[in-house]
Structure formats: C-alpha cells, structure tokens
Design an enzyme around this catalytic site. Structure first.
Site, mmCIF file in Angstrom:
data_model
loop_
_atom_site.group_PDB
_atom_site.id
_atom_site.type_symbol
_atom_site.label_atom_id
_atom_site.label_comp_id
_atom_site.label_asym_id
_atom_site.label_seq_id
_atom_site.Cartn_x
_atom_site.Cartn_y
_atom_site.Cartn_z
ATOM 1 N N ALA A 35 82.843 98.924 45.882
ATOM 2 C CA ALA A 35 82.365 99.641 44.692
ATOM 3 C C ALA A 35 81.425 100.801 45.041
ATOM 4 O O ALA A 35 81.428 101.824 44.366
ATOM 5 C CB ALA A 35 81.644 98.662 43.760
ATOM 6 N N HIS A 36 80.635 100.643 46.108
ATOM 7 C CA HIS A 36 79.477 101.543 46.260
ATOM 8 C C HIS A 36 79.802 102.916 46.832
ATOM 9 O O HIS A 36 78.920 103.763 46.963
ATOM 10 C CB HIS A 36 78.365 100.869 47.075
ATOM 11 C CG HIS A 36 78.594 100.819 48.556
ATOM 12 N ND1 HIS A 36 78.101 101.776 49.401
ATOM 13 C CD2 HIS A 36 79.232 99.927 49.332
ATOM 14 C CE1 HIS A 36 78.421 101.464 50.654
ATOM 15 N NE2 HIS A 36 79.122 100.337 50.635
ATOM 16 N N ASN A 67 86.579 107.561 57.039
ATOM 17 C CA ASN A 67 85.233 107.747 56.495
ATOM 18 C C ASN A 67 84.479 108.900 57.146
ATOM 19 O O ASN A 67 83.573 109.459 56.543
ATOM 20 C CB ASN A 67 84.425 106.453 56.611
ATOM 21 C CG ASN A 67 84.514 105.833 57.977
ATOM 22 O OD1 ASN A 67 85.602 105.503 58.458
ATOM 23 N ND2 ASN A 67 83.384 105.678 58.627
ATOM 24 N N GLN A 103 87.284 104.401 51.183
ATOM 25 C CA GLN A 103 86.898 105.795 50.907
ATOM 26 C C GLN A 103 87.862 106.498 49.953
ATOM 27 O O GLN A 103 87.684 107.684 49.683
ATOM 28 C CB GLN A 103 86.861 106.585 52.223
ATOM 29 C CG GLN A 103 85.770 106.169 53.185
ATOM 30 C CD GLN A 103 84.389 106.649 52.763
ATOM 31 O OE1 GLN A 103 84.258 107.491 51.866
ATOM 32 N NE2 GLN A 103 83.360 106.127 53.399
ATOM 33 N N THR A 154 80.287 81.480 43.846
ATOM 34 C CA THR A 154 80.100 81.845 42.436
ATOM 35 C C THR A 154 80.257 83.348 42.264
ATOM 36 O O THR A 154 79.668 84.129 43.014
ATOM 37 C CB THR A 154 78.705 81.402 41.964
ATOM 38 O OG1 THR A 154 78.627 79.985 42.108
ATOM 39 C CG2 THR A 154 78.450 81.791 40.524
ATOM 40 N N ALA A 159 83.869 96.043 51.351
ATOM 41 C CA ALA A 159 85.035 96.303 52.213
ATOM 42 C C ALA A 159 84.912 95.635 53.575
ATOM 43 O O ALA A 159 85.920 95.293 54.188
ATOM 44 C CB ALA A 159 85.246 97.806 52.361
ATOM 45 N N THR A 160 83.693 95.434 54.059
ATOM 46 C CA THR A 160 83.540 94.735 55.340
ATOM 47 C C THR A 160 84.122 93.331 55.226
ATOM 48 O O THR A 160 84.926 92.902 56.068
ATOM 49 C CB THR A 160 82.058 94.668 55.744
ATOM 50 O OG1 THR A 160 81.565 96.002 55.913
ATOM 51 C CG2 THR A 160 81.870 93.890 57.044
ATOM 52 N N CYS A 164 71.562 113.934 71.354
ATOM 53 C CA CYS A 164 70.219 113.511 71.759
ATOM 54 C C CYS A 164 69.908 112.090 71.316
ATOM 55 O O CYS A 164 69.089 111.412 71.914
ATOM 56 C CB CYS A 164 69.165 114.434 71.145
ATOM 57 S SG CYS A 164 69.471 116.155 71.514
#
Ligand SMILES: *Cc1c(COP(=O)(O)O)cnc(C)c1O
Length: 384
Positions: free
Chosen positions: A202-203, A153, A181, A241, A73-74, A326
């Site tokens: 996909a991930h 997200n 998402q 490819t 997606a990036t 923090c």
C-alpha cells in the site's frame, strides 16, 4: 520555496488524506475483529475488509478471492517464493530470477539456495529490460518457479511480464511478479496475464505502511506452503488477525489510484520530463534505464564528473535517493547489473515525483540540482 522538497515517492508516498479519513473509524468505534462473526463489531470490520479486497482486486484485474492480505511486499515476496518453491520441490529445485530484483526477492532466493535449491540470476540488457529469449533459454524441465518484477524500484523500467509469463506457462513453471512499484502507474490485468502470483504493497501508492497483499491464482490453482502458521486465516495461507484499519487504507488507496490513473500518469510524466529537460544537456549527466518502457515518475541519473564524488551528499534541499561512492555499501546492485562501470554507479540519484508535487517545486528542485552540478564542475562545491 519550503524545503526540503520531497522527491522520493518510490521509497514511500505520503498517505492520501482521503485514505486517512477512511481508516480512522476502524481505529475508533469500529475496532472489531473481522473474524468475530457473532456481533456487529466483527461483522462491520469483516464487511470493510471484503470491500477493500474487492477494491484491490479490481485495480489488478483479479477476483477478490485471489487476494491474500500480508504486511507488505516483503512478506508477499517471501510467501510467494518460499511457499511455491517448497511446495513444488518434489518436481524440481531450479528457480530463475533477475539480478536487478528487489532484495526481498534476491535474499529470499539466497535463503532457498541454502535449502538446496539452485537459482539462476539473469542479467538484464543495458537498458534494464530482460530479453525474453534469454529468459526462455534459462528455463529447464526442473524449473519450478520464476520471479520477475513488473517495475524496477531504482530505474523504473517496466518488464513485459505478460510475455515472460507465457514462456513460463509453456514450460510448466510457476510465475511470480513483484508489482510493488507498479500500482497506479501501469495497467495490470491478471484476467489476461499468465501470472500466478503478484506482490502488492500500500505505502508506495498513497496508502499506509505495514499492509500489502499477495495475489494467488486459483485456476489453475497455485499450491503454496504457508509461512505463518496459526488460526488459518486467508485460505490458510497467512494466519493472523486482519488489521482492518490498514486493509481499509489499502483498499481506499487502490480505489483512488484506479480512479486517478488516467489523469495522474500524464501529469507525473509532464513533471518528470520538465525536471529532466533542465538537466539533460549537462555533460556527464547520464540517464539510467530505458526512457520509453518506464514508469512516468522516475528519473535515475548517474554523474560522471571528475572530482564530484561527494556531490550527491550535499543535496540537503531535495529529498531524493542517492548512492554515493563515498558512503559505505553505496554502489547499487541494479546499476552494476546494467553494466555501468562502478565509478558511475557509485554516484547516482533517483528522483521520483508524486501526486502532491507541484510544477513550482519541480522547477525549483531542478534548478537547484543543475546549479549544484555546475558549481561542482567548476570546483565551487561546498561540502555539506
Ligand atoms: C518497496 C518494495 C518492496 C518492499 O515492500 P514493503 O511493503 O516495504 O515490504 C518490494 N519490492 C519492491 C520492488 C519495492 O519497491
């Protein structure tokens, strides 16, 4: 209970075993280059790629020919936003997006600002949803492209991209949607929605990392300047490819997502609601984002409890996403845009359940988190 328990399915999901099985032949004997039409290795790989293209297209209501493979997606966001903005710059140089977008959109927009584009970053409402009148008012005659994500997200809210797309159409503005998402959680219908480009990966849907796609509408046709020059693969929009094994993994993952969606979404919602039921009565525990217009598996909470700033760093038995006041750079740009004060936004936890979580895991994890919060309030928190 075997810990840590994985509850970070919006960061990435495990690969479904059926997806791995479908991929393996293309890492073994079927190693051909899908562009090699002269022999069986190439033709087998090409056939598998086209089957996967049809599977991905089906999940989103698109034509297979509208799907362009990318690395995720990036890359899809970069290709869509840079490609469309650069191709349309003679007509106008104004772009519109939302402050709560993923960095892959925001940083791409920032790069275009350096190239002379003007970008309007709209604020969402307090519940994370974009008001459609605010959106309409931001579009100008020179607005060539707008980009709004389907599912956020961090907080999981679902934008009404069909309505926003209609506003873009009326203004002659191209409309891009980051749907990384959303697949398997929200029904997507590009045959009906006035969306010109849609980014996929996909991930986050039980497929492998490093493979994604961009839907590019062919009628009315979207013009894009390609960002990767080379052999002219993928309608000339993305040379390189094709990674047949990855593509087969994505196709299989999206086919399974389509098959399971009707049963899986209610299961995820039941697990998510079971988790939230164990926390929601605790004072100082605040749910971020709209609870109704939201994907089924996401909980995002802020802790507004005195002297508990480091609590989120002690949750070693559950794998979740957290921002801590923090840690460096901890404050979430999404929660800040909702108008939560930075102190609250600085201590937030995102819990995202997935296909392989069990009710037993959810109960254990929710009891664990509840006890941590109660201990902290009572001054009994042990540093990690
Ligand atoms: C994960 C994510 C991305 C980036 O996707 P990759 O495939 O990891 O490059 C982009 N947008 C959103 C909303 C995401 O959740």
């Amino acid at each position: 209970m075997q810990t840590p328990i994985y509850l970070d399915n919006s960061a990435t999901t495990p690969v479904d075993p059926a997806v791995l099985d479908a991929m393996l032949p293309f890492l073994r004997g079927e190693f051909g280059n899908p562009a090699s039409g002269t022999h069986a290795w190439g033709r087998n790989a090409s056939r598998a790629v086209e089957q996967a293209r049809a599977e991905v297209a089906k999940l989103v209501g698109a034509e297979p020919r509208d799907i362009v493979w990318t690395s995720g997606a990036t890359e899809s966001n970069n290709l869509a936003i840079k490609g469309a903005a650069l191709a349309a710059q003679k007509r106008g140089k104004h772009l519109v997006t939302v402050q709560t977008e993923h960095k892959a959109v925001l940083d791409t927009m920032a790069w275009l600002e350096k190239q002379g584009f003007e970008v309007t970053y709209l604020a969402p409402q307090k519940n994370g949803l974009l008001d459609s009148e605010t959106f309409r008012a931001a579009l100008r005659p020179d607005t060539v492209l707008a980009s709004v994500m389907l599912v956020n997200n961090e907080i999981g809210v679902i934008q009404d991209v069909a309505a926003l797309g209609a506003i873009c159409r009326a203004n002659g503005t191209l409309f891009h949607v980051d749907a990384a998402q959303a697949t398997g959680k929200v029904a997507i219908d590009l045959a009906q929605w006035p969306v010109d480009m849609l980014s996929l990966t996909a991930h986050k849907t039980y497929g492998p990392k490093g493979i994604g796609a961009l839907y590019v509408r062919r009628s009315p046709q979207v013009r894009l300047d390609c960002q990767m020059h080379g052999g002219g693969h993928e309608r000339g929009l993305r040379s390189g490819t094709l990674a047949a094994h990855q593509i087969v993994g994505m196709g299989t993952a999206f086919r399974i997502a389509g098959e399971l969606m009707a049963t899986e979404v209610p299961q995820l919602r039941a697990l998510r609601d079971r988790f939230w039921a164990k926390l929601k009565d605790l004072p100082g525990v605040i749910l971020n984002g709209d609870l109704e217009q939201r994907i089924a598996n996401n909980l995002n909470i802020s802790l507004n409890i005195p002297n508990c700033d480091s609590l989120v760093t002690t949750l070693s038995d559950i794998a979740v996403s957290s921002t801590s006041a923090c840690s460096t750079g901890g404050v979430s740009h999404v929660l800040q845009a909702l108008g939560s004060d930075a102190g609250v936004a600085g201590n937030s936890i995102r819990i995202t359940v997935g296909r392989f979580n069990t009710a037993g895991e959810i109960d254990w994890a929710a009891d664990y988190l509840r006890k941590k919060i109660e201990d902290c309030r009572a001054g009994r928190l042990q540093a990690a």
